[in-house]
Scaffold this motif. Structure first.
Motif, PDB file in Angstrom:
ATOM      1  N   GLU A   1       7.183   1.214   3.641  1.00  0.00           N
ATOM      2  CA  GLU A   1       8.490   1.859   3.744  1.00  0.00           C
ATOM      3  C   GLU A   1       9.412   1.295   2.676  1.00  0.00           C
ATOM      4  O   GLU A   1       9.438   0.096   2.427  1.00  0.00           O
ATOM      5  N   ARG A   2      10.166   2.178   2.011  1.00  0.00           N
ATOM      6  CA  ARG A   2      11.107   1.770   0.976  1.00  0.00           C
ATOM      7  C   ARG A   2      12.466   2.353   1.280  1.00  0.00           C
ATOM      8  O   ARG A   2      12.568   3.476   1.759  1.00  0.00           O
ATOM      9  N   LYS A   3      13.510   1.589   0.996  1.00  0.00           N
ATOM     10  CA  LYS A   3      14.879   2.047   1.214  1.00  0.00           C
ATOM     11  C   LYS A   3      15.465   2.537  -0.104  1.00  0.00           C
ATOM     12  O   LYS A   3      15.150   2.004  -1.167  1.00  0.00           O
TER      13      LYS A   3
ATOM     14  N   MET B   1       6.066   4.369  -4.993  1.00  0.00           N
ATOM     15  CA  MET B   1       5.113   3.278  -4.789  1.00  0.00           C
ATOM     16  C   MET B   1       4.665   2.686  -6.125  1.00  0.00           C
ATOM     17  O   MET B   1       4.408   1.493  -6.217  1.00  0.00           O
TER      18      MET B   1
ATOM     19  N   THR C   1       0.707   1.976   1.266  1.00  0.00           N
ATOM     20  CA  THR C   1       2.044   2.549   1.198  1.00  0.00           C
ATOM     21  C   THR C   1       2.927   1.774   2.164  1.00  0.00           C
ATOM     22  O   THR C   1       2.515   1.496   3.285  1.00  0.00           O
TER      23      THR C   1
ATOM     24  N   CYS D   1      17.854   2.836  -3.190  1.00  0.00           N
ATOM     25  CA  CYS D   1      18.683   1.848  -3.884  1.00  0.00           C
ATOM     26  C   CYS D   1      19.262   2.463  -5.134  1.00  0.00           C
ATOM     27  O   CYS D   1      18.921   3.517  -5.540  1.00  0.00           O
TER      28      CYS D   1
ATOM     29  N   LEU E   1       5.505  -3.107  -5.840  1.00  0.00           N
ATOM     30  CA  LEU E   1       5.022  -1.870  -5.230  1.00  0.00           C
ATOM     31  C   LEU E   1       3.805  -1.312  -5.960  1.00  0.00           C
ATOM     32  O   LEU E   1       2.867  -0.815  -5.333  1.00  0.00           O
TER      33      LEU E   1
ATOM     34  N   VAL F   1      14.726   6.616  -3.519  1.00  0.00           N
ATOM     35  CA  VAL F   1      13.698   5.805  -2.882  1.00  0.00           C
ATOM     36  C   VAL F   1      12.704   5.443  -3.985  1.00  0.00           C
ATOM     37  O   VAL F   1      12.159   6.341  -4.641  1.00  0.00           O
TER      38      VAL F   1
ATOM     39  N   ILE G   1       8.651  -5.948  -2.761  1.00  0.00           N
ATOM     40  CA  ILE G   1       8.896  -6.005  -1.317  1.00  0.00           C
ATOM     41  C   ILE G   1       8.037  -7.129  -0.764  1.00  0.00           C
ATOM     42  O   ILE G   1       6.822  -7.154  -0.956  1.00  0.00           O
TER      43      ILE G   1
ATOM     44  N   LYS H   1       9.524  -2.497  -8.249  1.00  0.00           N
ATOM     45  CA  LYS H   1      10.301  -3.000  -7.115  1.00  0.00           C
ATOM     46  C   LYS H   1       9.417  -3.927  -6.286  1.00  0.00           C
ATOM     47  O   LYS H   1       8.256  -3.638  -6.013  1.00  0.00           O
TER      48      LYS H   1
END
Length: 141
Positions: free
Chosen positions: A137-139, A115, A135, A141, A126, A112, A121, A119
């Motif tokens: 939600e992150r998946k 933050m 903060t 990868c 982040l 994950v 989003i 990455k």
């Protein structure tokens, strides 16, 4: 101008900042980079120019290798050396114990993203959200 330039990105500049500098030097309006390096990260950043930018989506950016150093016993709010130190403790372990612990980080790893990472989003990095105290939600990868 059409082609690929591999830049040795220095720390404290974003990947976008590198592309902006390349645009200025080459006077090429169409330019983009493959992958993204955190501002504190150094390393090779391929920059595509002109007609080569149409191939950006075909170049894999998932086969990355990292060399890192670490400081045992210290925790920061950013999970790297740029953050505020949250805690420090004495570490008592052998070199063999460290090598054994590191063996779990070889091969393909899903994680994950923290933050404080590059990455993106919804078009926002982040680390930018983290610096605003947010903060999301992150998946893995």
């Amino acid at each position: 101008m059409t082609g690929i330039i591999c830049i040795n990105k220095k720390k404290d500049i974003t990947s976008f900042g590198v592309v902006a500098k390349v645009r200025g030097v080459t006077r090429e309006k169409k330019a983009g980079h493959t992958g993204t390096l955190d501002p504190m990260a150094t390393g090779v950043l391929p920059v595509m120019l002109g007609g080569a930018t149409r191939f950006l989506n075909f170049i894999p950016d998932s086969d990355k290798r990292y060399t890192a150093s670490f400081r045992l016993g210290q925790t920061t709010d950013t999970l790297d050396i740029t953050g505020e130190v949250l805690s420090e403790c004495e570490v008592n372990c052998t070199v063999d114990e460290v090598i054994n612990a590191l063996s779990h980080f070889h091969g393909v790893i899903e994680q994950v993203p923290p933050m404080y990472s590059a990455k993106s989003i919804d078009g926002v990095r982040l680390y930018e959200l983290a610096r605003l105290g947010k903060t999301v939600e992150r998946k893995p990868c």
